[in-house]
Design a protein around this motif. Structure first.
Motif, mmCIF file in Angstrom:
data_model
loop_
_atom_site.group_PDB
_atom_site.id
_atom_site.type_symbol
_atom_site.label_atom_id
_atom_site.label_comp_id
_atom_site.label_asym_id
_atom_site.label_seq_id
_atom_site.Cartn_x
_atom_site.Cartn_y
_atom_site.Cartn_z
ATOM 1 N N ILE A 2 17.497 12.094 -13.800
ATOM 2 C CA ILE A 2 18.086 11.502 -12.604
ATOM 3 C C ILE A 2 19.600 11.311 -12.786
ATOM 4 O O ILE A 2 20.124 11.432 -13.897
ATOM 5 C CB ILE A 2 17.397 10.175 -12.229
ATOM 6 C CG1 ILE A 2 17.561 9.133 -13.334
ATOM 7 C CG2 ILE A 2 15.929 10.396 -11.895
ATOM 8 C CD1 ILE A 2 17.056 7.755 -12.976
ATOM 9 N N PHE A 3 20.278 11.008 -11.696
ATOM 10 C CA PHE A 3 21.731 10.898 -11.679
ATOM 11 C C PHE A 3 22.267 9.997 -12.790
ATOM 12 O O PHE A 3 23.177 10.380 -13.532
ATOM 13 C CB PHE A 3 22.195 10.405 -10.298
ATOM 14 C CG PHE A 3 23.672 10.215 -10.188
ATOM 15 C CD1 PHE A 3 24.526 11.306 -10.161
ATOM 16 C CD2 PHE A 3 24.211 8.943 -10.100
ATOM 17 C CE1 PHE A 3 25.909 11.134 -10.055
ATOM 18 C CE2 PHE A 3 25.588 8.762 -9.984
ATOM 19 C CZ PHE A 3 26.427 9.864 -9.971
ATOM 20 N N SER A 4 21.725 8.799 -12.916
ATOM 21 C CA SER A 4 22.239 7.861 -13.917
ATOM 22 C C SER A 4 22.084 8.416 -15.332
ATOM 23 O O SER A 4 22.968 8.246 -16.173
ATOM 24 C CB SER A 4 21.562 6.498 -13.783
ATOM 25 O OG SER A 4 20.158 6.616 -13.924
ATOM 26 N N GLU A 5 20.984 9.103 -15.593
ATOM 27 C CA GLU A 5 20.767 9.710 -16.906
ATOM 28 C C GLU A 5 21.772 10.829 -17.168
ATOM 29 O O GLU A 5 22.244 11.004 -18.296
ATOM 30 C CB GLU A 5 19.348 10.258 -17.015
ATOM 31 C CG GLU A 5 18.292 9.182 -17.020
ATOM 32 C CD GLU A 5 16.880 9.723 -16.875
ATOM 33 O OE1 GLU A 5 16.703 10.850 -16.350
ATOM 34 O OE2 GLU A 5 15.945 9.031 -17.289
ATOM 35 N N ARG A 6 22.103 11.569 -16.125
ATOM 36 C CA ARG A 6 23.090 12.634 -16.268
ATOM 37 C C ARG A 6 24.468 12.063 -16.575
ATOM 38 O O ARG A 6 25.229 12.641 -17.357
ATOM 39 C CB ARG A 6 23.133 13.494 -15.009
ATOM 40 C CG ARG A 6 21.922 14.396 -14.882
ATOM 41 C CD ARG A 6 21.901 15.118 -13.545
ATOM 42 N NE ARG A 6 20.657 15.847 -13.390
ATOM 43 C CZ ARG A 6 20.513 17.144 -13.633
ATOM 44 N NH1 ARG A 6 21.537 17.861 -14.007
ATOM 45 N NH2 ARG A 6 19.348 17.728 -13.483
ATOM 46 N N LEU A 7 24.802 10.925 -15.957
ATOM 47 C CA LEU A 7 26.077 10.282 -16.255
ATOM 48 C C LEU A 7 26.164 9.884 -17.724
ATOM 49 O O LEU A 7 27.183 10.114 -18.382
ATOM 50 C CB LEU A 7 26.277 9.045 -15.377
ATOM 51 C CG LEU A 7 26.563 9.273 -13.905
ATOM 52 C CD1 LEU A 7 26.636 7.931 -13.180
ATOM 53 C CD2 LEU A 7 27.842 10.055 -13.706
ATOM 54 N N VAL A 8 25.100 9.302 -18.234
ATOM 55 C CA VAL A 8 25.079 8.876 -19.635
ATOM 56 C C VAL A 8 25.194 10.092 -20.549
ATOM 57 O O VAL A 8 25.998 10.102 -21.492
ATOM 58 C CB VAL A 8 23.801 8.070 -19.958
ATOM 59 C CG1 VAL A 8 23.699 7.786 -21.448
ATOM 60 C CG2 VAL A 8 23.754 6.778 -19.156
ATOM 61 N N TRP A 60 25.475 19.653 -10.731
ATOM 62 C CA TRP A 60 24.745 19.248 -11.933
ATOM 63 C C TRP A 60 24.561 17.733 -11.940
ATOM 64 O O TRP A 60 23.467 17.233 -12.229
ATOM 65 C CB TRP A 60 25.456 19.703 -13.203
ATOM 66 C CG TRP A 60 24.688 19.350 -14.418
ATOM 67 C CD1 TRP A 60 23.648 20.044 -14.980
ATOM 68 C CD2 TRP A 60 24.846 18.164 -15.226
ATOM 69 N NE1 TRP A 60 23.161 19.372 -16.071
ATOM 70 C CE2 TRP A 60 23.876 18.204 -16.254
ATOM 71 C CE3 TRP A 60 25.713 17.086 -15.181
ATOM 72 C CZ2 TRP A 60 23.749 17.225 -17.222
ATOM 73 C CZ3 TRP A 60 25.589 16.089 -16.151
ATOM 74 C CH2 TRP A 60 24.623 16.174 -17.152
ATOM 75 N N LEU A 61 25.623 16.991 -11.651
ATOM 76 C CA LEU A 61 25.524 15.535 -11.655
ATOM 77 C C LEU A 61 24.453 15.042 -10.694
ATOM 78 O O LEU A 61 23.716 14.105 -10.996
ATOM 79 C CB LEU A 61 26.866 14.900 -11.271
ATOM 80 C CG LEU A 61 27.934 14.816 -12.338
ATOM 81 C CD1 LEU A 61 29.221 14.266 -11.748
ATOM 82 C CD2 LEU A 61 27.485 13.955 -13.516
ATOM 83 N N LEU A 62 24.399 15.682 -9.533
ATOM 84 C CA LEU A 62 23.471 15.237 -8.496
ATOM 85 C C LEU A 62 22.059 15.795 -8.676
ATOM 86 O O LEU A 62 21.163 15.482 -7.912
ATOM 87 C CB LEU A 62 24.013 15.618 -7.109
ATOM 88 C CG LEU A 62 25.320 14.903 -6.746
ATOM 89 C CD1 LEU A 62 25.880 15.479 -5.461
ATOM 90 C CD2 LEU A 62 25.101 13.399 -6.630
ATOM 91 N N GLY A 63 21.867 16.626 -9.687
ATOM 92 C CA GLY A 63 20.540 17.113 -9.987
ATOM 93 C C GLY A 63 20.168 18.414 -9.320
ATOM 94 O O GLY A 63 19.014 18.815 -9.362
#
Length: 66
Positions: A2-8, A60-63
């Motif tokens: 998910i988005f938050s996981e991609r940010l991390v 990519w960030l948005l999945g």
């Protein structure tokens, strides 16, 4: 992922701390923390800044792209 996981993942891949990201994006480290915990999302203007900082696409960030 998910988005938050991609940010991390993107932040850690670049070796940045939340404070580093906050400084580069001109936001508080608390904002970065909230984004990464999925409690809030960055505004649309920041999304492209985040993608540029991490050298990833907004798709990519948005999945949209694995």
């Amino acid at each position: 992922m998910i988005f938050s996981e991609r940010l991390v993942k993107a932040r850690k891949d670049k070796g940045f701390t939340q404070s580093d990201v906050a400084e580069k994006l001109n936001v508080s480290f608390q904002a970065v923390s909230l984004w990464e915990r999925g409690e809030t999302t960055p505004d649309i203007e920041k999304l492209s800044d985040i993608a540029a900082l991490y050298h990833v696409t907004t798709d990519w960030l948005l999945g949209g792209v694995e």
